[in-house]
Design a protein around this motif. Structure first.
Motif, short mmCIF file in Angstrom:
data_model
loop_
_atom_site.label_atom_id
_atom_site.label_comp_id
_atom_site.label_asym_id
_atom_site.label_seq_id
_atom_site.Cartn_x
_atom_site.Cartn_y
_atom_site.Cartn_z
N ILE A 276 106.98 33.40 40.35
CA ILE A 276 106.04 32.30 40.08
C ILE A 276 105.65 31.58 41.36
O ILE A 276 104.47 31.34 41.62
N GLU A 277 106.64 31.24 42.18
CA GLU A 277 106.34 30.52 43.42
C GLU A 277 105.47 31.35 44.35
O GLU A 277 104.51 30.84 44.95
N SER A 278 105.78 32.63 44.47
CA SER A 278 105.00 33.50 45.34
C SER A 278 103.56 33.62 44.84
O SER A 278 102.62 33.61 45.65
N ALA A 279 103.38 33.69 43.54
CA ALA A 279 102.03 33.80 42.98
C ALA A 279 101.21 32.54 43.26
O ALA A 279 100.01 32.62 43.58
N ILE A 280 101.85 31.37 43.17
CA ILE A 280 101.15 30.11 43.47
C ILE A 280 100.79 30.05 44.94
O ILE A 280 99.65 29.73 45.31
N TRP A 281 101.76 30.35 45.82
CA TRP A 281 101.51 30.28 47.26
C TRP A 281 100.37 31.22 47.67
O TRP A 281 99.50 30.84 48.44
N THR A 282 100.40 32.43 47.16
CA THR A 282 99.38 33.41 47.51
C THR A 282 98.00 32.96 47.02
O THR A 282 97.00 33.08 47.74
N ILE A 284 96.88 29.93 46.55
CA ILE A 284 96.37 28.82 47.36
C ILE A 284 96.07 29.26 48.78
O ILE A 284 94.98 29.00 49.32
N LYS A 285 97.01 29.97 49.40
CA LYS A 285 96.87 30.35 50.81
C LYS A 285 95.66 31.23 51.03
O LYS A 285 94.92 31.06 52.02
N ASN A 286 95.42 32.17 50.15
CA ASN A 286 94.31 33.10 50.32
C ASN A 286 92.98 32.54 49.82
O ASN A 286 91.94 33.20 49.91
N GLY A 287 93.03 31.33 49.28
CA GLY A 287 91.81 30.69 48.81
C GLY A 287 91.20 31.35 47.60
O GLY A 287 90.01 31.20 47.33
N ALA A 306 94.27 33.09 37.98
CA ALA A 306 94.51 33.67 39.31
C ALA A 306 96.00 33.88 39.54
O ALA A 306 96.41 34.90 40.11
N VAL A 307 96.82 32.91 39.11
CA VAL A 307 98.27 33.05 39.24
C VAL A 307 98.78 34.20 38.39
O VAL A 307 99.62 35.00 38.82
N VAL A 308 98.27 34.30 37.16
CA VAL A 308 98.66 35.39 36.27
C VAL A 308 98.31 36.74 36.88
O VAL A 308 99.10 37.70 36.80
#
Length: 331
Positions: A276-282, A284-287, A306-308
């Protein structure tokens, strides 16, 4: 927001069964407390307190006191891809959650004169101080700062400060310092990088945690947790209700999603939390999708989708810490 969090937890396969309780009044709050005592853990939205009614007490505070959730932890860490005034902010606010100004011990002696009691005890000060130092040790932190107003409240805050200083002697590898609350607020907005773990009484913790949340991007990004010896509740780090965003599909779900990840870690389900954390970070970071509060134009639903998608792209079989045993959680 609750529905979105359930969607993400279901997508990553987290073995969680929710017992849903809609808290609207004291009877429903009591039902929630019974459920929390049964399940031991909960994921909670923010509950409105009626400030117009002098007889109305905060349901949030009642739950924390009745379950003795003495420690409120708000980790304020800047996320990659979020633009803020300060870089490299990574601090943790630890707030005593059960006494101080939040005891609702106030009364009107005569017309126009109100007396409000602030209770500080050595026992609870020592408990929260030890919790803060233990947290620092367990999370490879280097320093604990005690926040106080002992120059004015020499007995109450003086007791809190003296107790923290006494506890610090048991932790030779952790640096200890103290700071007056007004100076702390100024230092946070000018040089927040100096702080690591911060421990303080109840009211100061509410104020300082919201400053920290503002430093790293706002109320939609930061999780919080309330921990006691027997029970735990996870929620957004900010206590802002967000009524102005209701029904607009614009709210940032990250804080609540991160809170669910903290809950999974508390349950020992680290693999699901990592996903979950990795999906959120990716995301946001990748826009790929950002809500308006972090300089985007995406909706809440678009961000969740997008997170899913990021979770779908993750090879879950590579993580060895997954579990098939379902756990009950109060929601």
């Amino acid at each position: 927001m609750a529905r979105h969090v359930k969607t993400v937890l279901h997508k990553c396969g987290a073995p969680i069964d929710f017992e849903d309780i809609d808290i609207k009044d004291t009877p429903s709050a009591e039902a929630a407390i019974i459920s929390l005592k049964r399940n031991g853990i909960g994921l909670k939205g923010t509950i409105t307190t009626d400030i117009s009614n002098p007889q109305s007490q905060s349901i949030n505070a009642q739950i924390r006191r009745k379950l003795d959730l003495y420690s409120n932890i708000v980790p304020c860490k800047l996320l990659p891809g979020v633009r803020t005034r300060h870089n490299h902010v990574d601090l943790v606010v630890i707030r005593e959650n059960t006494e101080g100004e939040y005891g609702s011990l106030e009364h009107e002696n005569v017309d126009g004169v109100v007396e409000s009691l602030k209770i500080i005890t050595e026992k609870k000060s020592r408990r929260i101080a030890k919790f803060a130092f233990d947290y620092a040790v367990q999370n490879n932190r280097r320093k604990v700062t005690a926040i106080h107003k002992a120059n004015i409240m020499k007995l109450a805050d003086g007791l809190f400060l003296d107790t923290c200083r006494d506890v610090s002697k048991e932790y030779n590898d952790i640096e200890f310092e103290s700071m007056i609350i007004d100076n702390c607020c100024m230092q946070m907005v000018t040089n927040p990088q100096q702080f690591d773990v911060m421990v303080m009484p109840n009211l100061y913790g509410n104020i300082v945690s919201h400053i920290g949340i503002g430093l790293v991007g706002g109320i939609g990004l930061v999780p919080g947790k309330n921990i006691g010896d027997k029970y735990a509740i996870f929620e957004s780090g900010a206590r802002n209700i967000g009524n102005d965003l209701v029904g607009l599909n614009r709210a940032n779900p990250c804080g609540f999603l991160f809170a669910s990840a903290l809950m999974l870690r508390h349950l020992g389900l680290h693999g699901y939390a990592n996903v979950i954390e990795s999906a959120i970070w990716t995301t946001i970071k990748n826009g790929k999708c950002r809500t308006p509060d972090i300089h985007g134009d995406g909706t809440t639903v678009e961000f969740i989708n997008a997170v899913v998608k990021e979770i779908d792209d993750t090879n879950l079989s590579n993580d060895a810490t997954f579990s098939d045993q379902y756990l009950a959680v109060t929601y």
